[in-house]
Design a protein around this motif. Structure first.
Motif, PDB file in Angstrom:
ATOM      1  N   GLN A 105      24.561 -17.242  21.752  1.00  0.00           N
ATOM      2  CA  GLN A 105      24.686 -15.924  22.309  1.00  0.00           C
ATOM      3  C   GLN A 105      25.874 -15.967  23.421  1.00  0.00           C
ATOM      4  O   GLN A 105      26.653 -14.930  23.490  1.00  0.00           O
ATOM      5  CB  GLN A 105      23.538 -15.518  22.737  1.00  0.00           C
ATOM      6  CG  GLN A 105      22.221 -15.261  21.623  1.00  0.00           C
ATOM      7  CD  GLN A 105      21.198 -14.762  21.978  1.00  0.00           C
ATOM      8  OE1 GLN A 105      20.806 -14.925  23.293  1.00  0.00           O
ATOM      9  NE2 GLN A 105      20.337 -14.278  21.296  1.00  0.00           N
ATOM     10  N   TYR A 119      21.740 -12.116  17.810  1.00  0.00           N
ATOM     11  CA  TYR A 119      21.899 -13.241  16.922  1.00  0.00           C
ATOM     12  C   TYR A 119      21.049 -14.148  17.346  1.00  0.00           C
ATOM     13  O   TYR A 119      21.047 -14.853  18.513  1.00  0.00           O
ATOM     14  CB  TYR A 119      23.369 -13.390  16.972  1.00  0.00           C
ATOM     15  CG  TYR A 119      24.347 -12.548  16.192  1.00  0.00           C
ATOM     16  CD1 TYR A 119      24.357 -12.596  14.739  1.00  0.00           C
ATOM     17  CD2 TYR A 119      24.696 -11.629  16.962  1.00  0.00           C
ATOM     18  CE1 TYR A 119      25.297 -11.454  14.046  1.00  0.00           C
ATOM     19  CE2 TYR A 119      25.491 -10.453  16.347  1.00  0.00           C
ATOM     20  CZ  TYR A 119      25.737 -10.421  15.036  1.00  0.00           C
ATOM     21  OH  TYR A 119      26.564  -9.397  14.397  1.00  0.00           O
ATOM     22  N   HIS A 139      20.970 -12.295  12.287  1.00  0.00           N
ATOM     23  CA  HIS A 139      21.168 -11.280  12.717  1.00  0.00           C
ATOM     24  C   HIS A 139      19.752 -10.397  12.998  1.00  0.00           C
ATOM     25  O   HIS A 139      19.066 -10.081  11.986  1.00  0.00           O
ATOM     26  CB  HIS A 139      21.970 -10.128  12.395  1.00  0.00           C
ATOM     27  CG  HIS A 139      22.407  -8.793  13.640  1.00  0.00           C
ATOM     28  ND1 HIS A 139      21.504  -7.730  13.222  1.00  0.00           N
ATOM     29  CD2 HIS A 139      22.923  -8.611  14.795  1.00  0.00           C
ATOM     30  CE1 HIS A 139      21.759  -6.866  14.286  1.00  0.00           C
ATOM     31  NE2 HIS A 139      22.706  -7.610  15.143  1.00  0.00           N
ATOM     32  N   LEU A 210      29.739 -16.116  11.929  1.00  0.00           N
ATOM     33  CA  LEU A 210      29.273 -14.796  12.425  1.00  0.00           C
ATOM     34  C   LEU A 210      30.089 -13.639  12.671  1.00  0.00           C
ATOM     35  O   LEU A 210      29.750 -12.450  12.401  1.00  0.00           O
ATOM     36  CB  LEU A 210      28.319 -15.056  13.729  1.00  0.00           C
ATOM     37  CG  LEU A 210      27.105 -16.033  13.493  1.00  0.00           C
ATOM     38  CD1 LEU A 210      26.534 -16.182  14.792  1.00  0.00           C
ATOM     39  CD2 LEU A 210      26.120 -15.412  12.588  1.00  0.00           C
ATOM     40  N   LYS A 213      30.862 -11.586   9.733  1.00  0.00           N
ATOM     41  CA  LYS A 213      30.105 -10.705   9.415  1.00  0.00           C
ATOM     42  C   LYS A 213      29.939 -10.449   7.735  1.00  0.00           C
ATOM     43  O   LYS A 213      29.618  -9.302   7.373  1.00  0.00           O
ATOM     44  CB  LYS A 213      30.306  -9.415  10.174  1.00  0.00           C
ATOM     45  CG  LYS A 213      30.113  -9.512  11.508  1.00  0.00           C
ATOM     46  CD  LYS A 213      29.505  -8.310  12.172  1.00  0.00           C
ATOM     47  CE  LYS A 213      28.024  -7.924  11.980  1.00  0.00           C
ATOM     48  NZ  LYS A 213      27.432  -6.785  12.575  1.00  0.00           N
TER      49      LYS A 213
END
Length: 261
Positions: A105, A119, A139, A210, A213
């Motif tokens: 994070q 996340y 997520h 990540l 996405k």
């Protein structure tokens, strides 16, 4: 000539951070760029290559990675990347997914992700005694979740970030409402993420995915097989996929003669 020089640089400057003292897979510079595209399933090839973090970070930067190894140390661990020991240890090795999530994070927040706190790095540990862990980055919007236990009795559990099972992926809550979106996952040999340097590679590979996405719904089928005890097929299928992507003829599962009767 440039690629030739890079290849020998990888061999000459290899560090002592391999997953195994007796097993290595030479990893050329172009493999490292392709590994970024593959994501965290490529972790064994970085770790088993016995290549220094400095070289891996340099190749990540050359490939214009959005998240580098240096980013992980700076924004995840809060440490400088320069002058690291060969194994990359700064006293921040994680042993639980809660700590790993905090590091992840921190990196995402530094990269401008507004909901970085949503996340989580999760794991399914049912095959840990056999040498493998199923890791997924998800997520999740809810700080408190009500879910059905994945193991044993099908009972409802209310979990927060203080509970270890919170750091498992959950497709639905106990009422059937969609809960987690998986954006990255990998079946990882335990000896490839025990050291902080290898964990930094895992965090960098994961963070890059990540930021793309792109949901990976195929995780749930892999998890079903994994929990049912068929972890070997998940590992083998993933290793085959990585070999195809990297252009490697034999994967680490074959080179190490894993799963041979």
């Amino acid at each position: 000539m440039n690629n030739y020089f890079k290849f020998f640089s990888l061999l000459i400057l290899a560090s002592t951070t391999a997953c195994s003292l007796y097993f290595t897979i030479p990893m050329q510079a172009y493999h490292m760029a392709k590994g970024l595209q593959v994501g965290s399933p490529a972790l064994p090839y970085y770790a088993y290559s016995n290549t220094s973090l400095e070289i891996i970070d340099r190749e990540f930067k050359t490939a214009n990675a959005k998240v580098t190894i240096e980013d992980v140390y700076t924004h995840g661990y809060g440490k400088t990347f320069k002058g690291l020991s060969p194994d990359g240890d700064t006293g921040h090795t994680f042993t639980d997914m809660g700590t790993a999530t905090r590091y992840l994070q921190g990196v995402l927040k530094a990269k401008g992700v507004l909901d970085a706190e949503s996340y989580f790095l999760t794991s399914i540990d049912s095959a840990r005694e056999f040498g493998f862990t199923l890791i997924a980055a998800v997520h999740r919007k809810d700080e408190k979740i009500a879910v059905i236990d994945k193991f044993g009795a099908s009972r409802e559990n209310t979990l927060t970030c203080d509970d270890p099972p919170y750091y498992q992926p959950y497709r639905f809550d106990c009422k059937g409402k969609p809960l987690d979106t998986v954006y990255e996952w990998a079946a990882v040999p335990n000896d490839c993420f025990e050291k902080q340097g290898h964990q930094a590679i895992l965090l960098a590979l994961t963070a890059n995915k990540l930021l793309e996405k792109t949901p990976k719904d195929n995780y749930w089928d892999a998890e079903r097989k994994w929990i049912a005890g068929n972890y070997k097929s998940v590992v083998i299928d993933q290793d085959y996929m990585v070999c195809q992507a990297l252009g490697i003829e034999e994967g680490y599962t074959e080179q190490k003669n894993l799963f041979k009767n």
